[in-house]
Motif scaffolding. Structure first.
Motif, PDB file in Angstrom:
ATOM      1  N   ILE A  81       0.877  -1.171   0.000  1.00  0.00           N
ATOM      2  CA  ILE A  81       0.000   0.000   0.000  1.00  0.00           C
ATOM      3  C   ILE A  81       0.915   1.221   0.000  1.00  0.00           C
ATOM      4  O   ILE A  81       1.536   1.531   1.012  1.00  0.00           O
ATOM      5  N   PRO A  82       1.037   1.891  -1.124  1.00  0.00           N
ATOM      6  CA  PRO A  82       1.965   3.029  -1.191  1.00  0.00           C
ATOM      7  C   PRO A  82       1.450   4.228  -0.404  1.00  0.00           C
ATOM      8  O   PRO A  82       0.248   4.478  -0.347  1.00  0.00           O
ATOM      9  N   CYS A  83       2.391   4.952   0.193  1.00  0.00           N
ATOM     10  CA  CYS A  83       2.029   6.193   0.883  1.00  0.00           C
ATOM     11  C   CYS A  83       2.156   7.368  -0.078  1.00  0.00           C
ATOM     12  O   CYS A  83       2.850   7.293  -1.087  1.00  0.00           O
ATOM     13  N   ALA A  84       1.514   8.457   0.290  1.00  0.00           N
ATOM     14  CA  ALA A  84       1.658   9.687  -0.479  1.00  0.00           C
ATOM     15  C   ALA A  84       3.113  10.155  -0.427  1.00  0.00           C
ATOM     16  O   ALA A  84       3.778  10.006   0.599  1.00  0.00           O
ATOM     17  N   PHE A  85       3.572  10.707  -1.508  1.00  0.00           N
ATOM     18  CA  PHE A  85       4.932  11.253  -1.543  1.00  0.00           C
ATOM     19  C   PHE A  85       5.083  12.331  -0.481  1.00  0.00           C
ATOM     20  O   PHE A  85       4.235  13.199  -0.349  1.00  0.00           O
ATOM     21  N   MET A 120      -2.276  -0.096 -14.071  1.00  0.00           N
ATOM     22  CA  MET A 120      -1.848   0.279 -15.420  1.00  0.00           C
ATOM     23  C   MET A 120      -2.263   1.731 -15.653  1.00  0.00           C
ATOM     24  O   MET A 120      -3.437   2.075 -15.522  1.00  0.00           O
ATOM     25  N   ASN A 121      -1.287   2.569 -15.976  1.00  0.00           N
ATOM     26  CA  ASN A 121      -1.609   3.958 -16.303  1.00  0.00           C
ATOM     27  C   ASN A 121      -1.716   4.100 -17.819  1.00  0.00           C
ATOM     28  O   ASN A 121      -0.817   3.691 -18.536  1.00  0.00           O
ATOM     29  N   GLU A 196      -8.070  10.957 -14.335  1.00  0.00           N
ATOM     30  CA  GLU A 196      -7.600  12.299 -14.051  1.00  0.00           C
ATOM     31  C   GLU A 196      -8.519  13.288 -14.761  1.00  0.00           C
ATOM     32  O   GLU A 196      -9.202  12.935 -15.706  1.00  0.00           O
ATOM     33  N   SER A 207      -5.807   5.636 -14.320  1.00  0.00           N
ATOM     34  CA  SER A 207      -5.169   4.457 -13.769  1.00  0.00           C
ATOM     35  C   SER A 207      -6.207   3.355 -13.657  1.00  0.00           C
ATOM     36  O   SER A 207      -7.327   3.606 -13.213  1.00  0.00           O
ATOM     37  N   LEU A 241       2.360  -1.256 -12.510  1.00  0.00           N
ATOM     38  CA  LEU A 241       2.872  -0.396 -11.456  1.00  0.00           C
ATOM     39  C   LEU A 241       2.266  -0.800 -10.113  1.00  0.00           C
ATOM     40  O   LEU A 241       1.198  -1.401 -10.064  1.00  0.00           O
ATOM     41  N   THR A 244      -0.510   2.934  -6.763  1.00  0.00           N
ATOM     42  CA  THR A 244      -0.452   4.242  -6.101  1.00  0.00           C
ATOM     43  C   THR A 244      -1.787   4.977  -6.145  1.00  0.00           C
ATOM     44  O   THR A 244      -2.149   5.674  -5.200  1.00  0.00           O
ATOM     45  N   ALA A 245      -2.510   4.809  -7.221  1.00  0.00           N
ATOM     46  CA  ALA A 245      -3.758   5.564  -7.380  1.00  0.00           C
ATOM     47  C   ALA A 245      -4.922   4.915  -6.639  1.00  0.00           C
ATOM     48  O   ALA A 245      -6.017   5.470  -6.585  1.00  0.00           O
ATOM     49  N   ALA A 247      -4.401   3.361  -3.453  1.00  0.00           N
ATOM     50  CA  ALA A 247      -4.027   3.128  -2.065  1.00  0.00           C
ATOM     51  C   ALA A 247      -4.969   3.860  -1.121  1.00  0.00           C
ATOM     52  O   ALA A 247      -5.366   3.332  -0.092  1.00  0.00           O
ATOM     53  N   ALA A 248      -5.336   5.066  -1.495  1.00  0.00           N
ATOM     54  CA  ALA A 248      -6.105   5.903  -0.579  1.00  0.00           C
ATOM     55  C   ALA A 248      -7.440   5.258  -0.238  1.00  0.00           C
ATOM     56  O   ALA A 248      -7.822   5.188   0.918  1.00  0.00           O
TER      57      ALA A 248
END
Lengths: 255, 120
Positions: A81-85, A120-121, A196, A207, A241, A244-245, A247-248
């Protein structure tokens, strides 16, 4: 827990993301600000972290790549689970109490939701000249205004504005319809989608969360779509990938 | 932009396993990912990257045309530059405003739709 640090350290930690406890121990990737990457474990969950050496850490462009590089390397071997940058916590104690314990159930739900999935983006952009030609050909009002403004110089100023307004509106309508159509075609092979907002010349930027077992089907659908839409649209795809999109929504959806 | 191609890369579909250019990296990580401040005090470093919101653009042909030219140059350059020299407490609002005529949108990592407060 002991962190490998060098020089002075603030006790604060940069957080890259979360994996299940025991899944990963060591990272070869260099972390943000060149720091060593390690994990803080608790309650069956591990946070991927690196020490923050100064309170006014200056992030550089390469730190964006490092942030993603660490997440990608975890993603190669396990669900992440990626965190925000740019996420920094005060201490490993706060991280353990607040997140590893405090958000345990949410994180476990997140792992379950993201298990076996990749992101996939996809981006599709118009060949602007072709798009404008199509609009010109399909709209007599546009064609007429264009004729009138050509060679009219300053005298045609307001006509030119009118022409621009109309063309812009046609482009917007067209884009809206294309975005929905393209997204639908790919969403059929995905479990989740985030799009987006519109951008200039962009028909689709989004994504797609895709199950690994459906990835081949997603890719053929993408290939077929891109072939069908040429030459007006040109597609770019990046992935697989880490999600990231997505995770939230796996924990606190606030959008 | 250098894109590592593989598989079915063609002139209508370009493939890359991972983002390489800055713009693509930003696409993947900026404003994406879990925000954990519901659980713990965090400081999300205030990197603000200017992006262009084409929706605001179309006020007149004049700005449309100027913008069209500007966007082609700015889109990447601006991102590269804003790309991340500035940090923390971010707010170089006024510097960039003129450059792209107010048609911009600030993106703060992880704070897409949430409040902009920062702890400490």
């Amino acid at each position: 827990m002991a962190l490998a640090t060098h020089g002075t350290t603030t006790g604060a930690l940069y957080v890259y993301g979360f994996v299940r406890g025991g899944a990963l121990k060591r990272f070869r990737q260099e972390g943000v600000d060149g720091a060593d990457v390690t994990v803080v474990e608790g309650e069956g969950i591990a946070a991927i972290v690196s020490p923050v050496r100064t309170t006014d850490m200056k992030m550089k462009r390469r730190d964006l790549h490092r942030h993603l590089g660490v997440i990608e390397s975890a993603f190669e071997s396990t669900t992440v689970i990626p965190c925000a940058f740019g996420t920094i916590v005060e201490s490993s104690a706060e991280l353990e109490d607040g997140v590893l314990i405090g958000a345990r159930d949410d994180l476990l739900d997140g792992f379950a939701r993201l298990d076996g999935k990749v992101q996939m983006n996809v981006k599709a952009t118009y060949d602007e000249e072709k798009l404008l030609r199509e609009i010109l050909a399909s709209d007599p009002q546009v064609a007429a205004l264009r004729e009138r403004t050509r060679g009219a110089g300053e005298a045609g100023y307001y006509d030119r504005i009118r022409l621009g307004e109309i063309v812009a509106a046609r482009v917007e309508e067209r884009t809206e319809a294309d975005t929905a159509r393209l997204a639908d075609a790919l969403a059929a092979h995905a479990v989740d989608v985030t799009l987006e907002g519109p951008g200039r010349g962009v028909a689709l930027r989004g994504s797609f969360l895709v199950a690994r077992k459906s990835l081949a089907r997603f890719e053929s659908a993408l290939e077929a779509l891109a072939r069908a839409e040429r030459p007006l649209l040109r597609f770019e795809a990046i992935g697989p990938l880490p999600p990231t999109a997505f995770a939230a929504s796996s924990v606190n959806s606030r959008g | 932009m250098a894109v590592a191609t593989r598989g079915t890369s063609s002139n209508y579909l370009q493939r890359a396993p991972s983002p390489s250019g800055l713009a693509d990296v930003l696409d993947v990580i900026l404003d994406k990912g879990l925000v954990i401040d519901a659980y713990v005090r965090v400081s999300v470093i205030g990197i603000e990257v200017v992006t262009i919101d084409a929706r605001i653009v179309i006020a007149s042909v004049d700005t449309y045309l100027r913008f069209a030219e500007a966007v082609n140059r700015l889109d990447l350059q601006q991102t590269e530059r804003a790309g991340i020299e500035e940090l923390r407490g971010g707010g170089k609002k006024d510097e960039t405003k003129g450059v792209i005529e107010g048609a911009k949108e600030k993106v703060t990592p992880g704070r897409g739709n949430s409040r902009k407060e920062r702890s400490r």
